[in-house]
Design an enzyme around this catalytic site. Structure first.
Site, PDB file in Angstrom:
ATOM      1  N   LEU A  43       0.819  -1.224   0.000  1.00 58.92           N
ATOM      2  CA  LEU A  43       0.000   0.000   0.000  1.00 58.92           C
ATOM      3  C   LEU A  43       0.847   1.266   0.000  1.00 58.92           C
ATOM      4  O   LEU A  43       1.871   1.354   0.677  1.00 58.92           O
ATOM      5  CB  LEU A  43      -0.933   0.011   1.220  1.00 58.92           C
ATOM      6  CG  LEU A  43      -1.929  -1.140   1.311  1.00 58.92           C
ATOM      7  CD1 LEU A  43      -2.872  -0.921   2.501  1.00 58.92           C
ATOM      8  CD2 LEU A  43      -2.732  -1.309   0.022  1.00 58.92           C
ATOM      9  N   GLY A  46      -1.517   6.322  -2.867  1.00 51.43           N
ATOM     10  CA  GLY A  46      -2.585   6.181  -3.867  1.00 51.43           C
ATOM     11  C   GLY A  46      -3.709   5.322  -3.310  1.00 51.43           C
ATOM     12  O   GLY A  46      -4.892   5.697  -3.366  1.00 51.43           O
ATOM     13  N   HIS A  47      -3.342   4.179  -2.733  1.00 54.53           N
ATOM     14  CA  HIS A  47      -4.351   3.301  -2.124  1.00 54.53           C
ATOM     15  C   HIS A  47      -5.076   4.043  -0.991  1.00 54.53           C
ATOM     16  O   HIS A  47      -6.299   3.939  -0.845  1.00 54.53           O
ATOM     17  CB  HIS A  47      -3.695   2.059  -1.526  1.00 54.53           C
ATOM     18  CG  HIS A  47      -3.036   1.154  -2.536  1.00 54.53           C
ATOM     19  ND1 HIS A  47      -1.683   0.950  -2.576  1.00 54.53           N
ATOM     20  CD2 HIS A  47      -3.559   0.398  -3.529  1.00 54.53           C
ATOM     21  CE1 HIS A  47      -1.399   0.090  -3.548  1.00 54.53           C
ATOM     22  NE2 HIS A  47      -2.510  -0.256  -4.144  1.00 54.53           N
ATOM     23  N   GLY A 162      -9.008   3.137  -8.582  1.00 59.27           N
ATOM     24  CA  GLY A 162      -8.211   4.304  -8.967  1.00 59.27           C
ATOM     25  C   GLY A 162      -8.205   4.541 -10.469  1.00 59.27           C
ATOM     26  O   GLY A 162      -8.181   3.597 -11.262  1.00 59.27           O
ATOM     27  N   LEU A 199       2.093   6.978  -8.380  1.00 64.86           N
ATOM     28  CA  LEU A 199       2.413   5.969  -7.367  1.00 64.86           C
ATOM     29  C   LEU A 199       1.928   4.601  -7.837  1.00 64.86           C
ATOM     30  O   LEU A 199       0.846   4.482  -8.416  1.00 64.86           O
ATOM     31  CB  LEU A 199       1.742   6.320  -6.033  1.00 64.86           C
ATOM     32  CG  LEU A 199       2.197   7.610  -5.365  1.00 64.86           C
ATOM     33  CD1 LEU A 199       1.528   7.750  -3.997  1.00 64.86           C
ATOM     34  CD2 LEU A 199       3.713   7.654  -5.211  1.00 64.86           C
ATOM     35  N   SER A 201       2.632   0.174  -6.761  1.00 65.81           N
ATOM     36  CA  SER A 201       3.368  -0.813  -5.959  1.00 65.81           C
ATOM     37  C   SER A 201       4.614  -1.270  -6.702  1.00 65.81           C
ATOM     38  O   SER A 201       5.644  -1.564  -6.100  1.00 65.81           O
ATOM     39  CB  SER A 201       2.472  -2.018  -5.659  1.00 65.81           C
ATOM     40  OG  SER A 201       1.287  -1.588  -5.042  1.00 65.81           O
TER      41      SER A 201
HETATM   42  P1  AMP Z   1      -3.398  -2.408  -6.931  1.00 71.32           P
HETATM   43  O1  AMP Z   1      -3.018  -2.737  -5.534  1.00 71.32           O
HETATM   44  O2  AMP Z   1      -2.269  -1.910  -7.763  1.00 71.32           O
HETATM   45  O3  AMP Z   1      -4.216  -3.493  -7.581  1.00 71.32           O
HETATM   46  O4  AMP Z   1      -4.363  -1.161  -6.818  1.00 71.32           O
HETATM   47  C1  AMP Z   1      -5.504  -1.191  -6.012  1.00 71.32           C
HETATM   48  C2  AMP Z   1      -6.327   0.030  -6.308  1.00 71.32           C
HETATM   49  O5  AMP Z   1      -5.556   1.208  -6.045  1.00 71.32           O
HETATM   50  C3  AMP Z   1      -6.744   0.105  -7.789  1.00 71.32           C
HETATM   51  O6  AMP Z   1      -8.086   0.561  -7.855  1.00 71.32           O
HETATM   52  C4  AMP Z   1      -5.782   1.104  -8.348  1.00 71.32           C
HETATM   53  O7  AMP Z   1      -6.273   1.800  -9.459  1.00 71.32           O
HETATM   54  C5  AMP Z   1      -5.594   2.051  -7.171  1.00 71.32           C
HETATM   55  N1  AMP Z   1      -4.348   2.804  -7.305  1.00 71.32           N
HETATM   56  C6  AMP Z   1      -3.110   2.290  -7.520  1.00 71.32           C
HETATM   57  N2  AMP Z   1      -2.209   3.287  -7.647  1.00 71.32           N
HETATM   58  C7  AMP Z   1      -2.893   4.447  -7.516  1.00 71.32           C
HETATM   59  C8  AMP Z   1      -2.531   5.833  -7.571  1.00 71.32           C
HETATM   60  N3  AMP Z   1      -1.282   6.223  -7.787  1.00 71.32           N
HETATM   61  N4  AMP Z   1      -3.505   6.759  -7.394  1.00 71.32           N
HETATM   62  C9  AMP Z   1      -4.794   6.374  -7.185  1.00 71.32           C
HETATM   63  N5  AMP Z   1      -5.193   5.087  -7.131  1.00 71.32           N
HETATM   64  C10 AMP Z   1      -4.262   4.137  -7.296  1.00 71.32           C
END
Ligand code: AMP
Length: 296
Positions: A43, A46-47, A162, A199, A201
């Site tokens: 996390l 962004g998360h 996101g 941002l 991961s």
């Molecule tokens: P992930 O863990 O990468 O699957 O992302 C989980 C959620 O966080 C998804 O809905 C992504 O779009 C959102 N997310 C990831 N990075 C960002 C970011 N930099 N800004 C906003 N939301 C994000």
């Protein structure tokens, strides 16, 4: 409108579907609205911005942290995906998450009577066909499948995704529409580092030199937005300009650059409707994506 919290609750970590259901069923009976943020962990801010948005629309927040194997196209990408569960729990608790759902693959994809896992899959709709869907066959089927499982487990009123993963957001909206899911989907703006890098991961896998190359992505997006704001109205010229700018970096390999209709994701032929510019590029074996609204 969410009810105000007048008690400070301790976040609970749960790994089983049964316990999650029990907790949420009891809660639902009190009339609480459940907000949900699906993630793959590691996390970052962004998360956490998704958590903040969810808080405005729900009384009780569930964040899932599960690295979904069936949305990866390569075993090494899956194995190298950052995993920081303990830190994630601390960050989630601090941000106001109430339930941290961290299931195993055995829990998520049980073995059927034929001894197979992952027998039933959800096929993503037409918005999944181009862009990342073209470069990563089956990726969005994996995403739609895991999101369906998670929605069935959590049964949220509202779920936040996101805009960073712009195509994913549109694919999920399409799925929810097509399968008559009662979940309200909210999109949250992309959060960036102070240097402009979105941002992600996967940024944890970048060296300082990789980061230098990665910055060409956000810089090219911001530049394109400026050029369009100044009057450029030819989508293909913008696309070529972005590719040229990205190719100035010797440490970056372009996967795709596309200008699309911001809702349907169909190729943009003009700027008469809202246009989204999407980029995917590799820095070594790390695939990064980013996007920006150009007009509208
Ligand atoms: P992930 O863990 O990468 O699957 O992302 C989980 C959620 O966080 C998804 O809905 C992504 O779009 C959102 N997310 C990831 N990075 C960002 C970011 N930099 N800004 C906003 N939301 C994000």
């Amino acid at each position: 409108m969410a009810r105000s919290r007048n008690t400070i609750q301790m976040m609970k970590t749960v790994t089983t579907i049964v316990e999650t259901r029990e907790l949420l069923d009891a809660l639902r009976k009190t009339g609480a609205r459940i907000g949900f943020i699906p993630t793959m962990g590691a996390l970052h801010d962004g998360h956490l911005s998704l958590v903040r948005l969810a808080k405005q629309h729900a009384d009780f927040l569930v964040l899932s942290s599960y690295v979904n194997p069936i949305q990866f196209n390569s075993l090494s990408d899956f194995e190298l995906y950052p995993r920081t569960v303990e830190e994630d729990q601390g960050r989630s608790a601090d941000a106001g998450v109430d339930l941290f759902f961290h299931p195993s693959t055995e829990e998520m994809y049980p073995v059927g009577d034929d001894g197979e896992r992952e027998r039933c899959k959800v096929k993503a709709g037409s918005r999944s066909l181009g862009l990342c869907g073209a470069s990563r066959p089956g990726h969005f089927d994996g995403v739609c499948t895991v999101v369906t499982l998670l929605f069935n487990i959590v049964r949220p009123d509202v779920a936040v995704f996101g805009e960073k993963d712009f195509q994913q957001l549109r694919v999920i909206e399409e799925m929810v529409h097509d399968v008559h899911s009662p979940v309200t989907i909210l999109g949250a703006p992309t959060i960036r580092d102070s240097d402009g890098l979105a941002l992600s991961s996967r940024n944890l896998r970048l060296t300082a030199e990789d980061r230098f190359h990665a910055l060409y992505i956000s810089k090219s997006l911001f530049h394109a937005k400026e050029v369009v704001a100044k009057g450029e109205r030819n989508p293909e010229r913008v696309r070529k300009m972005v590719i040229e700018n990205l190719e100035r970096s010797k440490g970056l390999r372009v996967d795709y650059v596309e200008l699309v209709h911001a809702e349907t994701l169909r190729s943009a032929q003009s700027f008469d409707t809202p246009v989204q510019l999407l980029v995917a590029a590799f820095i070594r074996d790390v695939r990064l994506i980013d996007n920006i609204r150009l007009l509208g």
